[in-house]
Scaffold this motif. Structure first.
Motif, PDB file in Angstrom:
ATOM      1  N   PHE A  90       0.837  -1.200   0.000  1.00 39.77           N
ATOM      2  CA  PHE A  90       0.000   0.000   0.000  1.00 39.77           C
ATOM      3  C   PHE A  90       0.870   1.247   0.000  1.00 39.77           C
ATOM      4  O   PHE A  90       1.954   1.265   0.558  1.00 39.77           O
ATOM      5  CB  PHE A  90      -0.894   0.046   1.256  1.00 39.77           C
ATOM      6  N   LYS A 117      -3.491  -5.670   8.698  1.00 35.06           N
ATOM      7  CA  LYS A 117      -3.469  -5.937   7.245  1.00 35.06           C
ATOM      8  C   LYS A 117      -4.778  -6.565   6.794  1.00 35.06           C
ATOM      9  O   LYS A 117      -5.323  -6.183   5.751  1.00 35.06           O
ATOM     10  CB  LYS A 117      -2.297  -6.856   6.894  1.00 35.06           C
ATOM     11  N   ARG A 118      -5.307  -7.515   7.575  1.00 35.35           N
ATOM     12  CA  ARG A 118      -6.583  -8.147   7.210  1.00 35.35           C
ATOM     13  C   ARG A 118      -7.708  -7.123   7.199  1.00 35.35           C
ATOM     14  O   ARG A 118      -8.578  -7.151   6.321  1.00 35.35           O
ATOM     15  CB  ARG A 118      -6.901  -9.295   8.158  1.00 35.35           C
ATOM     16  N   GLU A 135      -7.252  -4.952   4.035  1.00 42.38           N
ATOM     17  CA  GLU A 135      -7.611  -5.727   2.841  1.00 42.38           C
ATOM     18  C   GLU A 135      -9.129  -5.906   2.736  1.00 42.38           C
ATOM     19  O   GLU A 135      -9.694  -5.804   1.643  1.00 42.38           O
ATOM     20  CB  GLU A 135      -6.893  -7.080   2.856  1.00 42.38           C
ATOM     21  N   VAL A 176     -10.621  -2.608   1.573  1.00 46.15           N
ATOM     22  CA  VAL A 176     -10.388  -2.403   0.135  1.00 46.15           C
ATOM     23  C   VAL A 176     -11.456  -3.145  -0.677  1.00 46.15           C
ATOM     24  O   VAL A 176     -11.966  -2.633  -1.663  1.00 46.15           O
ATOM     25  CB  VAL A 176      -8.969  -2.878  -0.279  1.00 46.15           C
ATOM     26  N   GLU A 177     -11.796  -4.331  -0.223  1.00 43.80           N
ATOM     27  CA  GLU A 177     -12.789  -5.164  -0.922  1.00 43.80           C
ATOM     28  C   GLU A 177     -14.231  -4.839  -0.520  1.00 43.80           C
ATOM     29  O   GLU A 177     -15.154  -5.532  -0.936  1.00 43.80           O
ATOM     30  CB  GLU A 177     -12.502  -6.647  -0.663  1.00 43.80           C
TER      31      GLU A 177
END
Length: 172
Positions: free
Chosen positions: A20, A111-112, A115, A118-119
């Motif tokens: 990122f 991080k999870r 992520e 983002v989705e």
């Protein structure tokens, strides 16, 4: 990322840089300006801790999430909360965050959460107690509830405990 403390920003940047590109803002107001002026962000990480400057000049984390969610519909929002508690996660999600992660979480959980945001998927820190479970009241929550039980208002409780009214309402 919105975080008032330089070491917190450094830790988040170190965790996320690579996959990122990370932009930082020390205040929620600066972050809202950055998102409005540049506008091409996938995710915002919002520090949920109250950091008023004494004159009411700082908006709450929940309000920052509401504004970001309303003004930037495709933006994934990660709420970075103080502790892994269900009521804090719920408040962040209700304000428009896609994910909630506590400061006690490790890099993998952060991080999870990013992520997932983002989705446009939801993520709640695994350390947050499951829905319907009864967690223990914190010392601060007991103080607030005692003041309210004694007939004081949220305004008085906030003033006596040197908290923002929004914080008292969240604890309640």
């Amino acid at each position: 990322m919105i975080a008032g403390h330089p070491l917190v920003r450094l830790g988040i940047r170190e965790t996320l840089e690579g996959p990122f590109v990370v932009h930082e803002a020390p205040t929620r107001e600066d972050a809202l300006d950055l998102v409005r002026d540049i506008g091409d962000f996938d995710v915002a990480i919002v520090d949920m801790r109250w950091r008023g400057n004494g004159d009411g000049g700082s908006i709450s984390g929940q309000e920052a999430i509401r504004v970001l969610h309303r003004n930037t519909p495709g933006l994934g929002i990660v709420a970075h909360g103080e502790v892994p508690e269900r009521h804090l996660a719920n408040a962040a999600i209700q304000a428009g965050a896609s994910a909630y992660v506590a400061r006690t979480a490790g890099p993998a959980e952060l991080k999870r959460a990013v992520e997932a945001a983002v989705e446009q998927e939801s993520f709640v820190d695994p350390a947050v107690p499951p829905k319907g479970s009864r967690g223990k009241l914190t010392r601060r929550q007991r103080q607030i509830l005692q003041l309210l039980a004694d007939g004081e208002s949220t305004t008085v409780a906030a003033r006596e405990l040197d908290l923002g009214e929004e914080t008292v309402k969240t604890h309640t």
